[in-house]
Design an enzyme around this catalytic site. Structure first.
Site, PDB file in Angstrom:
ATOM      1  N   ASP A   1      26.025  37.498 -37.965  1.00 40.68           N
ATOM      2  CA  ASP A   1      25.781  36.072 -37.708  1.00 40.68           C
ATOM      3  C   ASP A   1      24.632  35.500 -38.526  1.00 40.68           C
ATOM      4  O   ASP A   1      23.946  34.564 -38.103  1.00 40.68           O
ATOM      5  CB  ASP A   1      25.511  35.829 -36.205  1.00 40.68           C
TER       6      ASP A   1
ATOM      7  N   LYS B   1      26.760  34.061 -43.129  1.00 43.40           N
ATOM      8  CA  LYS B   1      27.586  34.464 -44.275  1.00 43.40           C
ATOM      9  C   LYS B   1      28.637  33.409 -44.585  1.00 43.40           C
ATOM     10  O   LYS B   1      28.887  33.087 -45.744  1.00 43.40           O
ATOM     11  CB  LYS B   1      28.284  35.817 -43.971  1.00 43.40           C
TER      12      LYS B   1
ATOM     13  N   GLY C   1      32.918  36.170 -36.580  1.00 51.42           N
ATOM     14  CA  GLY C   1      33.068  34.725 -36.387  1.00 51.42           C
ATOM     15  C   GLY C   1      32.220  34.052 -37.440  1.00 51.42           C
ATOM     16  O   GLY C   1      31.001  34.124 -37.384  1.00 51.42           O
ATOM     17  N   HIS C   2      32.857  33.477 -38.450  1.00 51.25           N
ATOM     18  CA  HIS C   2      32.125  32.855 -39.556  1.00 51.25           C
ATOM     19  C   HIS C   2      32.292  31.340 -39.443  1.00 51.25           C
ATOM     20  O   HIS C   2      33.403  30.824 -39.523  1.00 51.25           O
ATOM     21  CB  HIS C   2      32.653  33.369 -40.895  1.00 51.25           C
TER      22      HIS C   2
ATOM     23  N   GLN D   1      30.108  41.204 -40.178  1.00 53.39           N
ATOM     24  CA  GLN D   1      29.054  41.879 -39.425  1.00 53.39           C
ATOM     25  C   GLN D   1      27.791  42.005 -40.293  1.00 53.39           C
ATOM     26  O   GLN D   1      27.597  41.179 -41.171  1.00 53.39           O
ATOM     27  CB  GLN D   1      29.535  43.253 -38.914  1.00 53.39           C
TER      28      GLN D   1
HETATM   29  P1  GDP Z   1      28.206  34.511 -39.936  1.00 50.63           P
HETATM   30  O1  GDP Z   1      28.937  35.309 -38.920  1.00 50.63           O
HETATM   31  O2  GDP Z   1      27.235  35.316 -40.719  1.00 50.63           O
HETATM   32  O3  GDP Z   1      29.114  33.708 -40.834  1.00 50.63           O
HETATM   33  O4  GDP Z   1      27.333  33.454 -39.120  1.00 50.63           O
HETATM   34  P2  GDP Z   1      27.831  32.580 -37.851  1.00 50.63           P
HETATM   35  O5  GDP Z   1      28.706  31.514 -38.347  1.00 50.63           O
HETATM   36  O6  GDP Z   1      28.325  33.449 -36.760  1.00 50.63           O
HETATM   37  O7  GDP Z   1      26.440  32.008 -37.327  1.00 50.63           O
HETATM   38  C1  GDP Z   1      25.615  31.234 -38.129  1.00 50.63           C
HETATM   39  C2  GDP Z   1      25.435  29.858 -37.454  1.00 50.63           C
HETATM   40  O8  GDP Z   1      24.347  29.199 -38.052  1.00 50.63           O
HETATM   41  C3  GDP Z   1      26.613  28.936 -37.611  1.00 50.63           C
HETATM   42  O9  GDP Z   1      26.724  28.136 -36.470  1.00 50.63           O
HETATM   43  C4  GDP Z   1      26.244  28.082 -38.831  1.00 50.63           C
HETATM   44  O10 GDP Z   1      26.847  26.790 -38.833  1.00 50.63           O
HETATM   45  C5  GDP Z   1      24.763  27.963 -38.627  1.00 50.63           C
HETATM   46  N1  GDP Z   1      23.972  27.825 -39.858  1.00 50.63           N
HETATM   47  C6  GDP Z   1      24.176  28.384 -41.070  1.00 50.63           C
HETATM   48  N2  GDP Z   1      23.170  28.067 -41.913  1.00 50.63           N
HETATM   49  C7  GDP Z   1      22.310  27.306 -41.204  1.00 50.63           C
HETATM   50  C8  GDP Z   1      21.040  26.708 -41.493  1.00 50.63           C
HETATM   51  O11 GDP Z   1      20.490  26.831 -42.575  1.00 50.63           O
HETATM   52  N3  GDP Z   1      20.431  25.990 -40.502  1.00 50.63           N
HETATM   53  C9  GDP Z   1      20.986  25.865 -39.259  1.00 50.63           C
HETATM   54  N4  GDP Z   1      20.344  25.177 -38.349  1.00 50.63           N
HETATM   55  N5  GDP Z   1      22.173  26.431 -38.950  1.00 50.63           N
HETATM   56  C10 GDP Z   1      22.817  27.148 -39.899  1.00 50.63           C
HETATM   57  P1  IMO Z   2      29.948  38.385 -37.927  1.00 51.37           P
HETATM   58  O1  IMO Z   2      30.887  38.751 -39.047  1.00 51.37           O
HETATM   59  C1  IMO Z   2      27.419  39.700 -34.617  1.00 51.37           C
HETATM   60  C2  IMO Z   2      28.643  43.325 -32.504  1.00 51.37           C
HETATM   61  C3  IMO Z   2      29.063  43.162 -31.058  1.00 51.37           C
HETATM   62  C4  IMO Z   2      28.587  44.491 -30.497  1.00 51.37           C
HETATM   63  C5  IMO Z   2      28.907  45.458 -31.636  1.00 51.37           C
HETATM   64  C6  IMO Z   2      30.213  46.201 -31.475  1.00 51.37           C
HETATM   65  O2  IMO Z   2      30.264  37.092 -37.264  1.00 51.37           O
HETATM   66  O3  IMO Z   2      28.540  38.514 -38.353  1.00 51.37           O
HETATM   67  P2  IMO Z   2      32.751  45.447 -31.742  1.00 51.37           P
HETATM   68  O4  IMO Z   2      33.557  44.422 -31.006  1.00 51.37           O
HETATM   69  O5  IMO Z   2      32.683  45.224 -33.217  1.00 51.37           O
HETATM   70  O6  IMO Z   2      33.154  46.854 -31.414  1.00 51.37           O
HETATM   71  O7  IMO Z   2      31.251  45.288 -31.158  1.00 51.37           O
HETATM   72  O8  IMO Z   2      28.952  44.690 -32.820  1.00 51.37           O
HETATM   73  N1  IMO Z   2      29.371  42.479 -33.472  1.00 51.37           N
HETATM   74  C7  IMO Z   2      28.845  41.392 -34.051  1.00 51.37           C
HETATM   75  N2  IMO Z   2      27.658  40.776 -33.856  1.00 51.37           N
HETATM   76  N3  IMO Z   2      28.277  39.241 -35.555  1.00 51.37           N
HETATM   77  C8  IMO Z   2      29.442  39.850 -35.783  1.00 51.37           C
HETATM   78  O9  IMO Z   2      30.276  39.499 -36.795  1.00 51.37           O
HETATM   79  C9  IMO Z   2      29.805  40.963 -34.989  1.00 51.37           C
HETATM   80  N4  IMO Z   2      30.882  41.777 -34.924  1.00 51.37           N
HETATM   81  C10 IMO Z   2      30.594  42.703 -34.010  1.00 51.37           C
HETATM   82  O10 IMO Z   2      28.409  42.070 -30.463  1.00 51.37           O
HETATM   83  O11 IMO Z   2      27.196  44.477 -30.339  1.00 51.37           O
HETATM   84 MG    MG Z   3      29.331  35.337 -36.870  1.00 47.72          MG
END
Ligand code: GDP
Ligand code: IMO
Ligand code: MG
Length: 416
Positions: free
Chosen positions: A14, A17, A41-42, A220
């Site tokens: 999270d 990416k 979840g991206h 991840q």
């Molecule tokens: P990922 O799994 O690495 O793609 O990241 P996620 O999407 O799960 O979580 C990142 C969250 O931060 C998302 O809700 C993005 O919209 C948000 N985000 C990304 N870059 C920024 C930033 O520079 N500032 C803020 N406030 N939010 C951001």
């Molecule tokens: P993105 O791509 C954050 C975490 C779960 C748990 C552990 C194992 O959005 O960054 P699993 O269901 O994979 O067996 O769970 O890994 N986890 C993540 N945490 N971002 C993710 O993906 C994750 N994918 C798995 O919360 O701790």
């Molecule tokens: Mg994510």
């Protein structure tokens, strides 16, 4: 012949990416996922619209980019088809590896049953079936996506698999699918997915030979890697950059620039060690300001400070050329910002990630905070204290911070 640029998460997932992949996809011809499943979840924000992508590569939002889902992923046809429904005209710009492993509903049942049985030792998985699907792959009892092209044969294989595992599945409360229903389900998957299933390994080689611009999208993060993360509190795949080679069928020499993604602080979802976690008011403020709730499960994310020790480990494991520092704006309004610069273990200070992080406590260095960075697009106009913070992180991790993100928006991105 082109080399593929790579995006990889450097913390516990999270990191943001999705935003950077989407940003870079504007200048790439192909975006390729190499590991994980719909546990990822991206999030991508474009104007007023927010997209949450789980397995479809984040290049899908650029109409010109083509998208490949490699052999290293585990794919739930049911969830994938649901995700596909958000987009039109995917044919010809989405390709699924015939060697990717199939994740079926019983994998999720097994995942959830195991978590229940672990009680307070639970990993805190997403409950999506990721561990059991990869487990079957490694135990050589899994099923590959190419097999759904012959639903009759795959049905009988799954029936045999259940017969073999019956005592264990009965104990876990995993239901045996009814054969006729299973066949109908697999036929339904074939009807939708068949046009997309192909030999993506050969395709990767061809597009490199054709000099296409290729971006590899990690899922991840490094600290969730099956080997290099905080085992057993990890996911079940190779999340680090080496996973891109095995997960797509390319070789190490095919990898070009590696961009590692890290938040300007740190979060983790699920259980397991997190030395720089802040359980007090400041952690709560990070969660509130950063909207730190999971994209996939909605769970509140644990929040804390940037961990420079874990970051150096991640930079080395992944061969990072530049870091993208995300969510700098979330630190706006803090009087002081902390960085974990070492761990203390058994009364001794160490500056590396030990085998077990459980008993590591953080040693912090503090930096003066700043007022506002939100929406800033030019490094020079950042507050002086924010610049000092970034340059200090750069020195600690020994890697250029080439990208800084100051909001979820595609354009609120500083390129240095
Ligand atoms: P990922 O799994 O690495 O793609 O990241 P996620 O999407 O799960 O979580 C990142 C969250 O931060 C998302 O809700 C993005 O919209 C948000 N985000 C990304 N870059 C920024 C930033 O520079 N500032 C803020 N406030 N939010 C951001
Ligand atoms: P993105 O791509 C954050 C975490 C779960 C748990 C552990 C194992 O959005 O960054 P699993 O269901 O994979 O067996 O769970 O890994 N986890 C993540 N945490 N971002 C993710 O993906 C994750 N994918 C798995 O919360 O701790
Ligand atoms: Mg994510």
């Amino acid at each position: 012949m082109s080399k593929a640029d790579l995006i990889v998460g450097l913390q516990w997932g999270d990191e943001g990416k999705g935003k950077i992949v989407d940003h870079m996809a504007q200048t790439h011809d192909y975006v390729c996922r190499f590991a994980g499943g719909h546990n990822a979840g991206h999030t991508i924000v474009i104007g007023e619209t927010k997209y949450a992508l789980h397995l479809i590569p984040s290049g899908v939002l650029n109409p010109k980019a083509k998208n490949i889902v490699g052999n290293g992923v585990v794919l739930s046809p049911k969830d994938f088809i649901k995700e596909m429904q958000q987009f039109d005209n995917l044919e010809g710009r989405l390709f699924l590896s015939d060697k990717a492993h199939v994740l079926l509903p019983y994998h999720a049942q097994i995942d959830q049953a195991r978590e229940r049985m672990k009680g307070d030792k639970a990993i805190g998985t997403t409950g999506k079936g990721i561990g059991p699907a990869y487990g079957d792959k490694i135990a050589r009892i899994g099923h590959r996506l190419g097999e759904i092209l012959n639903p009759q044969k795959l049905t009988s294989k799954i029936v045999d698999y259940f017969a073999m595992n019956k005592p264990v599945f009965d104990a876990m409360g995993v239901e045996m699918p009814i054969e006729s229903e299973l066949l109908a389900e697999l036929e339904g998957y074939k009807a939708v997915l068949a046009p997309f299933i192909t030999d993506t390994t050969q395709m990767m080689w061809d597009i490199m030979d054709e000099d296409k611009k290729i971006l590899l999208e990690g899922a991840q993060g490094t600290m969730l890697d099956i080997d290099h993360g905080t085992y057993p509190y990890v996911t079940s795949s190779t999340t680090v950059s080496a996973g891109a080679c095995s997960g797509l069928g390319i070789n190490p020499k095919d990898i070009g620039k590696v961009t590692g993604i890290a938040k300007a602080y740190c979060t983790r979802v699920g259980n397991g060690p997190f030395p720089s976690e802040d359980l007090g008011e400041e952690g709560a403020k990070l969660r509130k300001n950063g909207h730190e709730f999971g994209t996939t499960t909605g769970r509140p994310r644990r929040c804390g400070w940037f961990d420079a020790v874990a970051m150096r480990h991640a930079v080395r494991v992944n061969g990072v050329d530049q870091v993208a520092l995300m969510k700098l704006d979330v630190l706006d309004g803090f009087d002081e910002v902390k960085v974990c610069v070492a761990y203390e273990v058994d009364g001794k200070e160490i500056n590396y990630v030990p085998y077990d992080l459980e008993d590591a406590t953080p040693v912090y260095q503090s930096f003066p905070g700043w007022d506002k960075t939100e929406g800033v697009r030019d490094f020079e106009i950042l507050p002086v204290t924010a610049k000092t913070y970034i340059l200090a992180l750069e020195a600690m991790i020994g890697t250029k911070i080439g990208i800084i993100s100051t909001s979820p928006e595609r354009e609120d991105t500083i390129i240095r």
